[in-house]
Design an enzyme around this catalytic site. Structure first.
Site, PDB file in Angstrom:
ATOM      1  N   LEU A   1      -0.787  46.547  25.223  1.00 54.53           N
ATOM      2  CA  LEU A   1       0.432  46.920  24.493  1.00 54.53           C
ATOM      3  C   LEU A   1       1.669  46.134  24.950  1.00 54.53           C
ATOM      4  O   LEU A   1       1.937  46.020  26.144  1.00 54.53           O
ATOM      5  CB  LEU A   1       0.708  48.423  24.698  1.00 54.53           C
ATOM      6  CG  LEU A   1       2.017  48.944  24.115  1.00 54.53           C
ATOM      7  CD1 LEU A   1       1.884  49.161  22.616  1.00 54.53           C
ATOM      8  CD2 LEU A   1       2.439  50.240  24.791  1.00 54.53           C
TER       9      LEU A   1
ATOM     10  N   HIS B   1      19.709  61.508  28.965  1.00 56.86           N
ATOM     11  CA  HIS B   1      19.174  60.142  29.089  1.00 56.86           C
ATOM     12  C   HIS B   1      18.050  60.115  30.125  1.00 56.86           C
ATOM     13  O   HIS B   1      17.041  59.441  29.960  1.00 56.86           O
ATOM     14  CB  HIS B   1      20.264  59.156  29.496  1.00 56.86           C
ATOM     15  CG  HIS B   1      21.354  59.023  28.476  1.00 56.86           C
ATOM     16  ND1 HIS B   1      21.090  58.906  27.142  1.00 56.86           N
ATOM     17  CD2 HIS B   1      22.715  58.996  28.599  1.00 56.86           C
ATOM     18  CE1 HIS B   1      22.241  58.808  26.471  1.00 56.86           C
ATOM     19  NE2 HIS B   1      23.236  58.864  27.332  1.00 56.86           N
TER      20      HIS B   1
ATOM     21  N   ASP C   1      16.955  58.620  19.681  1.00 54.51           N
ATOM     22  CA  ASP C   1      18.296  59.206  19.555  1.00 54.51           C
ATOM     23  C   ASP C   1      18.270  60.708  19.849  1.00 54.51           C
ATOM     24  O   ASP C   1      17.263  61.372  19.640  1.00 54.51           O
ATOM     25  CB  ASP C   1      18.808  58.947  18.126  1.00 54.51           C
ATOM     26  CG  ASP C   1      20.319  59.065  18.038  1.00 54.51           C
ATOM     27  OD1 ASP C   1      20.986  59.152  19.098  1.00 54.51           O
ATOM     28  OD2 ASP C   1      20.845  59.066  16.907  1.00 54.51           O
TER      29      ASP C   1
HETATM   30  C1  IPE Z   1      21.424  54.083  18.219  1.00 57.46           C
HETATM   31  O1  IPE Z   1      21.876  55.352  18.540  1.00 57.46           O
HETATM   32  C2  IPE Z   1      21.236  53.277  19.451  1.00 57.46           C
HETATM   33  C3  IPE Z   1      20.158  53.690  20.356  1.00 57.46           C
HETATM   34  C4  IPE Z   1      19.315  54.661  20.156  1.00 57.46           C
HETATM   35  C5  IPE Z   1      20.041  52.921  21.554  1.00 57.46           C
HETATM   36  P1  IPE Z   1      23.437  55.739  18.492  1.00 57.46           P
HETATM   37  O2  IPE Z   1      23.493  57.162  18.902  1.00 57.46           O
HETATM   38  O3  IPE Z   1      24.191  54.773  19.306  1.00 57.46           O
HETATM   39  O4  IPE Z   1      23.780  55.533  16.972  1.00 57.46           O
HETATM   40  P2  IPE Z   1      24.966  56.120  16.090  1.00 57.46           P
HETATM   41  O5  IPE Z   1      26.238  55.835  16.813  1.00 57.46           O
HETATM   42  O6  IPE Z   1      24.718  57.590  15.962  1.00 57.46           O
HETATM   43  O7  IPE Z   1      24.826  55.422  14.783  1.00 57.46           O
HETATM   44  C1  IPE Z   2      20.286  58.008  22.386  1.00 57.07           C
HETATM   45  O1  IPE Z   2      20.864  59.243  22.594  1.00 57.07           O
HETATM   46  C2  IPE Z   2      20.395  57.113  23.582  1.00 57.07           C
HETATM   47  C3  IPE Z   2      21.348  56.017  23.416  1.00 57.07           C
HETATM   48  C4  IPE Z   2      22.031  55.730  22.372  1.00 57.07           C
HETATM   49  C5  IPE Z   2      21.530  55.158  24.572  1.00 57.07           C
HETATM   50  P1  IPE Z   2      22.411  59.511  22.339  1.00 57.07           P
HETATM   51  O2  IPE Z   2      23.122  59.333  23.645  1.00 57.07           O
HETATM   52  O3  IPE Z   2      22.921  58.718  21.229  1.00 57.07           O
HETATM   53  O4  IPE Z   2      22.397  61.047  21.973  1.00 57.07           O
HETATM   54  P2  IPE Z   2      23.281  61.760  20.879  1.00 57.07           P
HETATM   55  O5  IPE Z   2      23.043  61.057  19.589  1.00 57.07           O
HETATM   56  O6  IPE Z   2      24.705  61.662  21.330  1.00 57.07           O
HETATM   57  O7  IPE Z   2      22.775  63.167  20.872  1.00 57.07           O
HETATM   58 MG    MG Z   3      23.055  59.040  19.228  1.00 55.49          MG
END
Ligand code: IPE
Ligand code: IPE
Ligand code: MG
Length: 263
Positions: A149, A55, A38
């Site tokens: 792995l 990303h 995240d």
């Molecule tokens: C969780 O992250 C999903 C992934 C890392 C793929 P999100 O960014 O979607 O989660 P919330 O919305 O903060 O809970």
């Molecule tokens: C995690 O990073 C990747 C996915 C959920 C696909 P985020 O896109 O959720 O990044 P933040 O949380 O908005 O910073």
């Molecule tokens: Mg996120």
């Protein structure tokens, strides 16, 4: 002068991290590590870049951590790449995220094959675009005879949907006489989940400072050790990974019992 000092300090630190990383194998290594990757969006926003740049950067981090996990002899690494809730994001971001597996595997599949990594995927395949599924299936096929792995991507994954699907499947098997209701226990139920070939995660890591599960592996994480960090996923590297494993090695896992020396 200041820069030289900084450089020196950094070198000291990196040597220290390498040394700490080497030391990890002297203690129990988690068999299965799951990561909620995240913070990509915030990483990009901090640099005034579009979220998708985060990303893209995060993809390099996947490669980095896969290599390290393999080096440590970790058996399985499950990475939360896209949740069933992530469809709520703008179309352009979703499309970008669905192109990433192709780019990642297009670049790194030969290395993964070479390094004996087995690629797997869990999630609802129905809504994933064919081009994404094709890239993933190709990687699964190309690495199916490897026995190193397991790199398990959670793609269009949602734990509640997974549990509901498993219940439907169980009911169906009971109705068809394949499963005896009286036999149903936790172990058998686990074989109906998408993780049936994996042991439960020993360690869960979530980056970016969020302290929640966001619908990730609710059944499987029942006795997992959790480790949270403020570090954003694209910044997550050897130092943070080492710190997470060190923290795991310092935990006392009791599974509801008591430590043997206390008995
Ligand atoms: C969780 O992250 C999903 C992934 C890392 C793929 P999100 O960014 O979607 O989660 P919330 O919305 O903060 O809970
Ligand atoms: C995690 O990073 C990747 C996915 C959920 C696909 P985020 O896109 O959720 O990044 P933040 O949380 O908005 O910073
Ligand atoms: Mg996120």
């Amino acid at each position: 002068m200041l820069n030289k000092l900084k450089q020196w300090k950094r070198q000291q630190n990196s040597e220290d991290v390498d040394e700490r990383f080497q030391e990890l194998v002297k203690h129990p290594i988690p068999g299965h590590v799951a990561i909620i990757m995240d913070g990509n969006g915030r990483w990009a926003q901090k640099r005034a870049l579009p979220r998708v740049a985060g990303h893209h950067e995060g993809m390099k981090c996947v490669r980095r951590i896969t290599k390290l996990a393999n080096e440590l002899g970790i058996e399985a690494l499950t990475l939360y790449a896209f949740s069933t809730e992530n469809w709520k994001r703008p179309k352009m971001e979703v499309e970008f995220l669905m192109k990433l597996p192709e780019e990642f595997l297009g670049t790194f599949l030969p290395e993964l094959v070479e390094e004996n990594v087995q690629v797997k995927m869990m999630g609802n395949k129905e809504d994933i675009p064919p081009h994404t599924l094709k890239a993933v299936s190709k990687a699964i096929e190309a690495t199916k005879d490897n026995d190193g792995l397991i790199l398990n991507f959670a793609l269009n994954y949602g734990s509640r949907a997974e549990i509901l699907d498993s219940i439907r499947h169980v009911l169906n098997d009971i109705q068809n006489g394949i499963l005896d209701e009286k036999q149903l226990n936790e172990e058998i139920f686990s074989t109906y989940l998408m993780t049936k070939e994996l042991k439960d995660p020993d360690l869960l890591i979530r980056t970016s400072g969020e302290i929640r599960l966001s619908n990730f592996m609710l059944w499987q994480l029942a006795y997992t050790e959790f480790w949270f960090t403020e570090c954003l996923w694209p910044d997550f590297g050897k130092e943070q990974f080492t710190e997470a494993i060190e923290a795991y090695q310092g935990r006392s896992r009791r599974f509801g019992g008591i430590k043997s020396e206390e008995s």
